[in-house]
Design an enzyme around this catalytic site. Structure first.
Site, PDB file in Angstrom:
ATOM      1  N   CYS A 279      25.528-122.901 -26.241  1.00 60.25           N
ATOM      2  CA  CYS A 279      25.874-121.720 -26.945  1.00 60.25           C
ATOM      3  C   CYS A 279      25.385-120.645 -26.686  1.00 60.25           C
ATOM      4  CB  CYS A 279      25.533-122.233 -28.527  1.00 60.25           C
ATOM      5  SG  CYS A 279      26.576-123.579 -29.142  1.00 60.25           S
TER       6      CYS A 279
HETATM    7  P1  NAD Z   1      32.166-130.828 -26.769  1.00 62.54           P
HETATM    8  O1  NAD Z   1      32.571-130.431 -25.465  1.00 62.54           O
HETATM    9  O2  NAD Z   1      30.848-131.798 -26.930  1.00 62.54           O
HETATM   10  O3  NAD Z   1      33.196-131.545 -27.678  1.00 62.54           O
HETATM   11  C1  NAD Z   1      34.665-131.004 -27.671  1.00 62.54           C
HETATM   12  C2  NAD Z   1      35.576-132.151 -27.733  1.00 62.54           C
HETATM   13  O4  NAD Z   1      36.811-131.842 -27.781  1.00 62.54           O
HETATM   14  C3  NAD Z   1      35.461-133.280 -26.330  1.00 62.54           C
HETATM   15  O5  NAD Z   1      35.212-134.276 -26.670  1.00 62.54           O
HETATM   16  C4  NAD Z   1      36.976-133.128 -25.698  1.00 62.54           C
HETATM   17  O6  NAD Z   1      37.213-134.287 -25.322  1.00 62.54           O
HETATM   18  C5  NAD Z   1      37.826-132.768 -27.217  1.00 62.54           C
HETATM   19  N1  NAD Z   1      38.831-132.162 -27.119  1.00 62.54           N
HETATM   20  C6  NAD Z   1      39.516-131.212 -26.312  1.00 62.54           C
HETATM   21  N2  NAD Z   1      40.888-131.065 -26.662  1.00 62.54           N
HETATM   22  C7  NAD Z   1      41.360-131.824 -27.379  1.00 62.54           C
HETATM   23  C8  NAD Z   1      42.343-131.995 -28.157  1.00 62.54           C
HETATM   24  N3  NAD Z   1      43.554-131.528 -27.891  1.00 62.54           N
HETATM   25  N4  NAD Z   1      42.519-133.150 -29.198  1.00 62.54           N
HETATM   26  C9  NAD Z   1      41.223-133.894 -29.437  1.00 62.54           C
HETATM   27  N5  NAD Z   1      40.048-133.494 -28.603  1.00 62.54           N
HETATM   28  C10 NAD Z   1      40.062-132.520 -27.860  1.00 62.54           C
HETATM   29  O7  NAD Z   1      31.990-129.545 -27.698  1.00 62.54           O
HETATM   30  P2  NAD Z   1      30.795-128.981 -28.750  1.00 62.54           P
HETATM   31  O8  NAD Z   1      29.559-128.965 -28.157  1.00 62.54           O
HETATM   32  O9  NAD Z   1      30.926-130.078 -29.834  1.00 62.54           O
HETATM   33  O10 NAD Z   1      31.433-127.574 -29.059  1.00 62.54           O
HETATM   34  C11 NAD Z   1      32.584-127.509 -29.829  1.00 62.54           C
HETATM   35  C12 NAD Z   1      32.540-125.930 -30.492  1.00 62.54           C
HETATM   36  O11 NAD Z   1      31.712-125.800 -31.631  1.00 62.54           O
HETATM   37  C13 NAD Z   1      32.555-125.075 -29.296  1.00 62.54           C
HETATM   38  O12 NAD Z   1      33.383-123.720 -29.958  1.00 62.54           O
HETATM   39  C14 NAD Z   1      30.973-124.692 -29.448  1.00 62.54           C
HETATM   40  O13 NAD Z   1      30.778-123.394 -29.109  1.00 62.54           O
HETATM   41  C15 NAD Z   1      30.870-124.635 -31.028  1.00 62.54           C
HETATM   42  N6  NAD Z   1      29.498-125.039 -31.472  1.00 62.54           N
HETATM   43  C16 NAD Z   1      28.566-126.015 -30.849  1.00 62.54           C
HETATM   44  C17 NAD Z   1      27.405-126.158 -31.239  1.00 62.54           C
HETATM   45  C18 NAD Z   1      26.310-126.998 -30.501  1.00 62.54           C
HETATM   46  O14 NAD Z   1      25.217-127.164 -30.527  1.00 62.54           O
HETATM   47  N7  NAD Z   1      26.958-127.902 -29.495  1.00 62.54           N
HETATM   48  C19 NAD Z   1      26.856-125.604 -32.321  1.00 62.54           C
HETATM   49  C20 NAD Z   1      27.642-124.576 -33.073  1.00 62.54           C
HETATM   50  C21 NAD Z   1      28.989-124.468 -32.632  1.00 62.54           C
END
Ligand code: NAD
Length: 464
Positions: A279
Site C-alpha cells: 500500500c
Molecule cells: P490482491 O492482489 O491481494 O488481490 C486482488 C485479487 O483480485 C486477486 O486475487 C486477483 O486474482 C483478483 N482479480 C483481479 N481481477 C479480477 C476480476 N476481474 N474478477 C475477479 N477477481 C479479480 O490485492 P489486495 O492487497 O487485496 O488489494 C486490493 C485493493 O485494496 C487494492 O486497491 C489495494 O490498494 C487496496 N488495499 C489493500 C490493503 C492491503 O493491506 N493489502 C489495504 C487497504 C486497501
C-alpha cells in the site's frame, strides 16, 4: 444482506469472511481458479491471524468462494470491488477495476432489481464516478442513480492485524452518488454500530484513503531522516530522540493522574529500514502522479518516497563499515516479510537488501517464520540459503541483519550471549537493546566501527 465481492485477495477475503461473521451471506469471486478451488477446500491462500477460524466457521454456510461472477452478482443485493490497483509506468493502473466493472455490469444487465456497487479498492479521486459508473452503465444498459447505486468505501485494514482491524473499525468511510446508495451501504455496516461512519461523496472517500496512507508514510520517512541525521553525531541515538518526541503532550496526552496515553501512531515515528508492503509505496506513487496530472506540485510526498527508497542503503552501509568487501561473508538476514505478522513481501526491504548483498559476493542465510516460500519465488538467487529457525539462521555467520521485527527474533541477544566470537548485528528496526549485543550497529546511531580512510559512504549507497 446478500453480498458479492469481486477480487478475493487480502482485502476481498478479509472483508468477505468478516462480513460473514457479522451475519451477511457472502460470495467471494476471483478469476484465479486455483485460489478459489483451494478456498473451497478450506485452504487459505494467505497468512493472516484469525482468518483460518473464520473460514472454518463460515465456509459453505455464509461464505461461498466462486469463479461464477454472474451468478454471485445476480444472487446478491450489493457488490464490492476489491481487485488490485497496481502501479504501471508510474501511475495507477485501473485495468482490473475496469474489467471487474464491465463483468459486474454485464451481470446486472440480466438482473431486474436495484443493485448497489461499491468500490473498496484504493483508487485515485474520480475513479468511481468517472470510470466505474460509466463502465457499469455501458455493460448493463442501466442508469447509475436510477437502477444501480454506486459507492466508494476505502479499506483501512493493516496486514497482520487485518481481521482485528476489520472487526473493530476506527472509522467507516461511505462515499456515494446518492442517498439511496448511502442507505444500502449503511445497512451493510449496521452490525458495526459503535464505529464512526462518515457519509460523504465518492471523491472525498477516495482522497481520505490516500491522505491517511500518505500521512503514515511521511511520518516514517521523517523518522528515518532524523535517524540518519542522528547517526552523523557522536552519542546521539534516534531511539532516545524520538522517544522524547513521543512525549510531547500533543502526541501523547497527559491524563489527569499524570499518566500518559500512548497513541499507536508513535509506531510510525520510529527510525528503521524503510516502509514497504502493497500500500504505502504504491499509494504515495499514485497520488504523486495524480497530483502532477492535475498540475499540482507534490514536493513533500516526492521526498517521502525518495527518502524511503534510499533507506535500505543505510543497512548495507553499516554492514560495509565492518566488512568493506562482502565477498565470502556469511550474512544472516532476519525478516523477509515487509512487516511482522504477514507473509506479504511486496516492496519488502529484504527484496532490496538481499540482492545488494548477493551482488557484492555475500552468502545470505534468509530467515522468516512465514514468508520464505514467497521469497523463493521472487528472488532467483543462487547465493541464498533459507533457514526455518533463528538458531539455524545464525549458525557460523559473520553478520546478522534484522529487517523485520518478528517477536521470535527478539531472543537473539540470549542466543549470542555465550559465543566466543560474536557476529556483527545490524539492527534495521531498532528492536534490540543495544547494550546486550557486543558488536551492535543500529539505524540512527553512529557506527561503532572505525571508518577506513578513503571509504566512500556515498559510493556504497549509489551501488545498491
Ligand atoms: P490482491 O492482489 O491481494 O488481490 C486482488 C485479487 O483480485 C486477486 O486475487 C486477483 O486474482 C483478483 N482479480 C483481479 N481481477 C479480477 C476480476 N476481474 N474478477 C475477479 N477477481 C479479480 O490485492 P489486495 O492487497 O487485496 O488489494 C486490493 C485493493 O485494496 C487494492 O486497491 C489495494 O490498494 C487496496 N488495499 C489493500 C490493503 C492491503 O493491506 N493489502 C489495504 C487497504 C486497501
Amino acid at each position: 444482506m446478500h453480498v458479492s465481492i469481486v477480487g478475493t485477495g487480502y482485502v476481498g477475503l478479509v472483508t468477505g469472511l468478516c462480513l460473514a461473521e457479522q451475519g451477511h451471506r457472502v460470495a467471494c469471486v476471483d478469476v484465479d481458479t486455483a485460489k478459489i478451488a483451494r478456498l473451497a477446500d478450506g485452504v487459505l491462500p494467505l497468512y493472516e491471524p484469525g482468518l483460518d477460524e473464520l473460514l472454518d466457521r463460515h465456509l459453505g454456510t455464509r461464505f461461498f468462494p466462486t469463479t461464477d461472477l454472474e451468478k454471485a452478482v445476480k444472487e446478491s443485493e450489493l457488490t464490492m470491488i476489491t481487485v488490485g490497483t497496481p502501479i504501471e509506468d508510474g501511475a495507477i493502473s485501473l485495468k482490473f477495476i475496469e474489467s471487474a466493472a464491465d463483468a459486474i455490469g454485464r451481470a446486472l444487465g440480466h438482473k431486474p432489481d436495484y443493485h448497489v456497487v461499491v468500490v473498496k479498492s484504493t483508487v485515485v479521486p474520480g475513479t468511481t464516478e468517472d470510470c466505474v459508473g460509466p463502465a457499469l452503465e455501458r455493460a448493463s444498459g442501466k442508469k447509475v442513480g436510477v437502477d444501480i447505486g454506486l459507492g466508494m468505501n476505502p479499506e483501512f485494514l493493516r496486514e497482520g492485524e487485518a481481521v482485528e482491524d476489520f472487526q473493530n473499525p476506527d472509522r467507516i468511510v461511505l462515499g456515494a452518488v446518492d442517498a439511496r446508495s448511502h442507505e444500502w451501504m449503511v445497512r451493510l455496516y449496521a452490525p458495526f454500530h459503535d464505529a464512526q461512519k462518515i457519509l460523504t461523496n465518492t471523491r472525498t472517500a477516495e482522497m481520505i484513503k490516500y491522505a491517511s496512507n500518505a500521512l503514515l508514510a511521511t511520518l516514517i520517512s521523517f523518522s528515518n531522516e532524523i535517524g540518519n541525521l542522528c547517526s552523523a553525531a557522536p552519542d546521539v541515538d534516534v531511539v532516545d530522540v524520538l522517544g522524547a518526541v513521543h512525549l510531547d503532550k500533543r502526541i501523547s496526552p497527559l491524563t489527569p493522574d499524570r499518566g500518559r496515553i500512548t497513541p499507536s501512531i508513535t509506531a510510525y515515528l520510529r527510525a528503521g529500514c524503510g516502509f514497504g508492503g502493497s500500500c504505502f509505496p504504491k499509494d504515495v506513487r499514485a497520488l504523486i502522479r495524480w497530483g502532477q496530472d492535475h498540475q499540482r506540485p507534490v514536493r513533500l510526498l516526492t521526498s517521502v518516497l525518495e527518502t524511503n527508497e534510499a533507506q535500505h542503503g543505510e543497512v548495507v552501509a553499516l554492514l560495509k563499515k565492518h566488512f568493506p568487501s562482502l565477498a565470502g561473508i556469511r550474512v544472516s538476514v532476519l525478516g523477509l516479510a515487509f512487516k511482522a505478522g504477514t507473509d506479504d513481501i511486496r516492496e519488502s526491504p529484504a527484496l532490496r537488501v538481499i540482492p545488494a548483498l548477493v551482488r557484492e559476493g555475500a552468502q545470505v542465510i534468509a530467515c522468516d517464520p512465514v514468508a520464505i516460500p514467497a521469497v523463493r519465488l521472487a528472488l532467483d538467487e543462487k547465493n541464498i540459503q533459507y533457514a526455518q529457525s533463528l538458531t539455524e539462521a545464525i549458525e557460523g555467520v559473520d553478520a546478522i541483519v534484522l529487517l523485520t521485527a518478528w517477536p521470535e527474533f527478539l531472543q537473539l541477544p540470549d542466543l549470542l550471549e555465550d559465543l566466543t566470537e560474536a557476529p556483527v548485528v545490524i539492527d534495521g528496526r531498532r528492536a534490540f537493546e543495544k547494550a546486550r549485543l557486543r558488536r551492535y550497529e543500529g539505524i540512527g546511531l553512529r557506527s561503532t566501527a572505525v571508518t577506513k580512510p578513503g571509504f566512500d559512504r556515498e559510493g556504497v549507497e549509489a551501488e545498491i
